[in-house]
Design a protein around this motif. Structure first.
Motif, PDB file in Angstrom:
ATOM      1  N   GLY A  60      33.666 -11.236 -59.558  1.00  0.00           N
ATOM      2  CA  GLY A  60      33.050 -12.042 -60.598  1.00  0.00           C
ATOM      3  C   GLY A  60      32.645 -11.143 -61.748  1.00  0.00           C
ATOM      4  N   ASP A  61      31.765 -11.631 -62.585  1.00  0.00           N
ATOM      5  CA  ASP A  61      31.373 -10.869 -63.770  1.00  0.00           C
ATOM      6  C   ASP A  61      30.264  -9.855 -63.508  1.00  0.00           C
ATOM      7  OD1 ASP A  61      33.234 -12.093 -65.375  1.00  0.00           O
ATOM      8  OD2 ASP A  61      31.891 -13.731 -65.914  1.00  0.00           O
ATOM      9  N   HIS A  62      29.915  -9.634 -62.257  1.00  0.00           N
ATOM     10  CA  HIS A  62      28.909  -8.609 -61.952  1.00  0.00           C
ATOM     11  C   HIS A  62      29.198  -8.003 -60.588  1.00  0.00           C
ATOM     12  CE1 HIS A  62      26.792 -11.307 -59.096  1.00  0.00           C
ATOM     13  NE2 HIS A  62      27.174 -12.251 -59.940  1.00  0.00           N
ATOM     14  N   GLY A  63      28.712  -6.793 -60.385  1.00  0.00           N
ATOM     15  CA  GLY A  63      28.866  -6.127 -59.108  1.00  0.00           C
ATOM     16  C   GLY A  63      27.711  -6.453 -58.180  1.00  0.00           C
ATOM     17  N   CYS A  64      27.851  -6.067 -56.935  1.00  0.00           N
ATOM     18  CA  CYS A  64      26.766  -6.247 -55.948  1.00  0.00           C
ATOM     19  C   CYS A  64      26.958  -5.174 -54.875  1.00  0.00           C
ATOM     20  CB  CYS A  64      26.760  -7.659 -55.366  1.00  0.00           C
ATOM     21  SG  CYS A  64      28.342  -8.193 -54.651  1.00  0.00           S
ATOM     22  N   TRP A  65      26.453  -4.015 -55.146  1.00  0.00           N
ATOM     23  CA  TRP A  65      26.611  -2.881 -54.252  1.00  0.00           C
ATOM     24  C   TRP A  65      25.940  -3.183 -52.897  1.00  0.00           C
ATOM     25  CZ3 TRP A  65      24.540   1.004 -51.342  1.00  0.00           C
ATOM     26  CH2 TRP A  65      25.273   2.196 -51.235  1.00  0.00           C
ATOM     27  N   PRO A  66      26.573  -2.889 -51.757  1.00  0.00           N
ATOM     28  CA  PRO A  66      27.843  -2.169 -51.560  1.00  0.00           C
ATOM     29  C   PRO A  66      29.058  -3.083 -51.381  1.00  0.00           C
ATOM     30  CG  PRO A  66      26.734  -2.369 -49.461  1.00  0.00           C
ATOM     31  CD  PRO A  66      25.859  -3.078 -50.476  1.00  0.00           C
ATOM     32  N   TYR A  67      28.871  -4.409 -51.568  1.00  0.00           N
ATOM     33  CA  TYR A  67      29.978  -5.334 -51.301  1.00  0.00           C
ATOM     34  C   TYR A  67      31.041  -5.266 -52.398  1.00  0.00           C
ATOM     35  CZ  TYR A  67      26.156  -6.836 -48.363  1.00  0.00           C
ATOM     36  OH  TYR A  67      25.110  -6.852 -47.479  1.00  0.00           O
ATOM     37  N   ILE A  68      30.611  -5.355 -53.637  1.00  0.00           N
ATOM     38  CA  ILE A  68      31.461  -5.062 -54.788  1.00  0.00           C
ATOM     39  C   ILE A  68      30.771  -3.904 -55.513  1.00  0.00           C
ATOM     40  CG2 ILE A  68      32.393  -5.909 -56.974  1.00  0.00           C
ATOM     41  CD1 ILE A  68      33.766  -7.127 -54.588  1.00  0.00           C
ATOM     42  N   ASP A 118      32.347  -3.067 -65.316  1.00  0.00           N
ATOM     43  CA  ASP A 118      33.617  -2.793 -64.648  1.00  0.00           C
ATOM     44  C   ASP A 118      34.086  -3.992 -63.826  1.00  0.00           C
ATOM     45  OD1 ASP A 118      33.999  -0.318 -65.724  1.00  0.00           O
ATOM     46  OD2 ASP A 118      33.423   0.826 -63.931  1.00  0.00           O
ATOM     47  N   ALA A 119      33.151  -4.727 -63.235  1.00  0.00           N
ATOM     48  CA  ALA A 119      33.530  -5.932 -62.484  1.00  0.00           C
ATOM     49  C   ALA A 119      34.197  -6.938 -63.415  1.00  0.00           C
ATOM     50  CB  ALA A 119      32.309  -6.552 -61.816  1.00  0.00           C
ATOM     51  N   ALA A 120      33.648  -7.092 -64.605  1.00  0.00           N
ATOM     52  CA  ALA A 120      34.246  -8.006 -65.582  1.00  0.00           C
ATOM     53  C   ALA A 120      35.639  -7.532 -65.994  1.00  0.00           C
ATOM     54  CB  ALA A 120      33.339  -8.122 -66.807  1.00  0.00           C
ATOM     55  N   TRP A 121      35.839  -6.228 -66.056  1.00  0.00           N
ATOM     56  CA  TRP A 121      37.163  -5.683 -66.370  1.00  0.00           C
ATOM     57  C   TRP A 121      38.160  -6.017 -65.266  1.00  0.00           C
ATOM     58  CZ3 TRP A 121      40.274  -2.138 -63.845  1.00  0.00           C
ATOM     59  CH2 TRP A 121      41.392  -1.683 -64.553  1.00  0.00           C
ATOM     60  N   VAL A 122      37.728  -5.944 -64.011  1.00  0.00           N
ATOM     61  CA  VAL A 122      38.617  -6.284 -62.894  1.00  0.00           C
ATOM     62  C   VAL A 122      38.996  -7.768 -62.955  1.00  0.00           C
ATOM     63  CG1 VAL A 122      38.864  -6.374 -60.392  1.00  0.00           C
ATOM     64  CG2 VAL A 122      37.670  -4.446 -61.440  1.00  0.00           C
ATOM     65  N   VAL A 123      38.047  -8.619 -63.348  1.00  0.00           N
ATOM     66  CA  VAL A 123      38.364 -10.042 -63.512  1.00  0.00           C
ATOM     67  C   VAL A 123      39.504 -10.209 -64.511  1.00  0.00           C
ATOM     68  CG1 VAL A 123      37.496 -12.253 -64.371  1.00  0.00           C
ATOM     69  CG2 VAL A 123      36.066 -10.866 -62.856  1.00  0.00           C
ATOM     70  N   GLN A 124      39.444  -9.466 -65.602  1.00  0.00           N
ATOM     71  CA  GLN A 124      40.505  -9.552 -66.609  1.00  0.00           C
ATOM     72  C   GLN A 124      41.826  -8.985 -66.091  1.00  0.00           C
ATOM     73  OE1 GLN A 124      40.322 -11.306 -69.476  1.00  0.00           O
ATOM     74  NE2 GLN A 124      38.392 -11.882 -68.468  1.00  0.00           N
ATOM     75  N   PHE A 125      41.756  -8.004 -65.213  1.00  0.00           N
ATOM     76  CA  PHE A 125      42.973  -7.513 -64.570  1.00  0.00           C
ATOM     77  C   PHE A 125      43.652  -8.649 -63.805  1.00  0.00           C
ATOM     78  CE2 PHE A 125      44.350  -6.310 -60.245  1.00  0.00           C
ATOM     79  CZ  PHE A 125      45.571  -5.737 -60.546  1.00  0.00           C
ATOM     80  N   PHE A 126      42.877  -9.432 -63.076  1.00  0.00           N
ATOM     81  CA  PHE A 126      43.457 -10.550 -62.338  1.00  0.00           C
ATOM     82  C   PHE A 126      43.946 -11.657 -63.266  1.00  0.00           C
ATOM     83  CE2 PHE A 126      41.210  -8.791 -58.584  1.00  0.00           C
ATOM     84  CZ  PHE A 126      42.286  -8.767 -57.708  1.00  0.00           C
TER      85      PHE A 126
END
Length: 300
Positions: free
Chosen positions: A208-216, A222-230
């Motif tokens: 999603g648009d945010h991380g949640c250490w240690p799960y994401i 960077d989490a938002a960037w991964v969303v755009q990768f998908f």
């Protein structure tokens, strides 16, 4: 009790006597069959639906159900193809999805598993196949390795993978190579099952648009960037589907708010460290059920 006696609440004699007993008994028997719990529970299979499922571990299922190691593909009974087959009451169903599969394992190359090589999945198709689902592409580009530079070992840290030129080049190259592979796979499926309706099931939904250490374990940026990768990856898949007459099923769009950082009552996917009986970075039981619902809705 004589025929002249009446039970409390019984209908007037004129109603009963106006219907021949054989007809009355036939109506009662028919209504009993229609409304009995057994008749309602035993849905008649739709023999017109001949369904074959192809793909990778996103289709094989979670660990909520016992694994089948019969052919080394790690399929379970809650894989979304099984749910689709049950929901549509498919007259026939063959699931050839296999954990670790790439496009080449669908079309031409046997897949090596812990129990030995498995034949190309496309061999399960026939000219009379009417429905095909495909989940493929993630292993071709090793997508998890592409986003690995985004992970941090420390909570609240920022790896800043979104600005890394090397990561960007790797992603660009991987996505450029993916399109032709998926397109060739869909073309081969159509050639083998020319009358089938083919659904290519999209990727994404884990981040999603945010991380949640240690799960994401990423920063929010960077989490938002991964969303755009998908988003980019799904654009490649959707284009391949359009080019080859297949239908694209958008999982990522429906999964907003159900990513690996969502609460247990809303989460469809597990993160790097699973919080339920599912493989890391894969759909859990709720996610597989939701994916099946998306396929069924698209089919209907």
């Amino acid at each position: 009790m004589s025929n002249d006696e009446k039970r409390p609440g019984s209908p007037p004699d004129i109603v009963v006597n106006a219907i021949p007993r054989t007809v009355l008994f036939g109506i009662v028997a028919a209504l009993t069959l229609v409304w009995s719990p057994c008749a309602a529970a035993e849905a008649v299979p739709d023999s017109a639906i001949r369904y074959v499922a192809l793909g990778d571990s996103r289709a094989t299922g979670s660990l909520d159900d016992p694994l089948s190691l019969r052919d080394g593909c790690f399929r379970t009974s809650d894989g979304y193809p099984q749910i689709v087959a049950d929901t549509l009451h498919a007259g026939s169903f063959v699931d050839r999805s296999c954990a670790g599969a790439k496009t080449e394992n669908i079309t031409e190359k046997p897949q090596l598993t812990i129990t030995g090589p498995q034949p190309p999945q496309i061999d399960a198709l026939a000219p009379n196949t009417t429905l095909v689902t495909v989940s493929i592409g993630g292993n071709d580009i090793a997508w998890s390795s592409l986003v690995e530079p985004c992970y941090t070992l420390i909570p609240a840290a920022d790896a800043n993978c979104r600005s890394d030129a090397t990561t960007a080049r790797r992603v660009d190259a991987a996505l450029a190579a993916l399109g032709p592979k998926v397109s060739a796979t869909l073309a081969a499926i159509t050639a083998k099952a020319p009358t089938a309706t083919v659904f290519l099931v999209g990727h994404g939904g884990i981040f999603g648009d945010h991380g949640c250490w240690p799960y994401i374990p990423t920063s929010d940026a960077d989490a938002a960037w991964v969303v755009q990768f998908f988003v980019r990856m799904n654009d490649v898949l959707a284009d391949a589907a359009r080019t080859n007459g297949a239908h694209f099923v958008d999982v990522a769009g429906a999964a907003r708010g159900h990513d690996a950082c969502a609460g247990s009552d809303r989460r469809w996917f597990e993160g790097l460290l699973p919080q339920s009986l599912a493989m890391p970075l894969h759909p859990n039981h709720s996610g597989l059920t939701a994916m099946a619902a998306l396929v069924v809705a698209a089919y209907r």
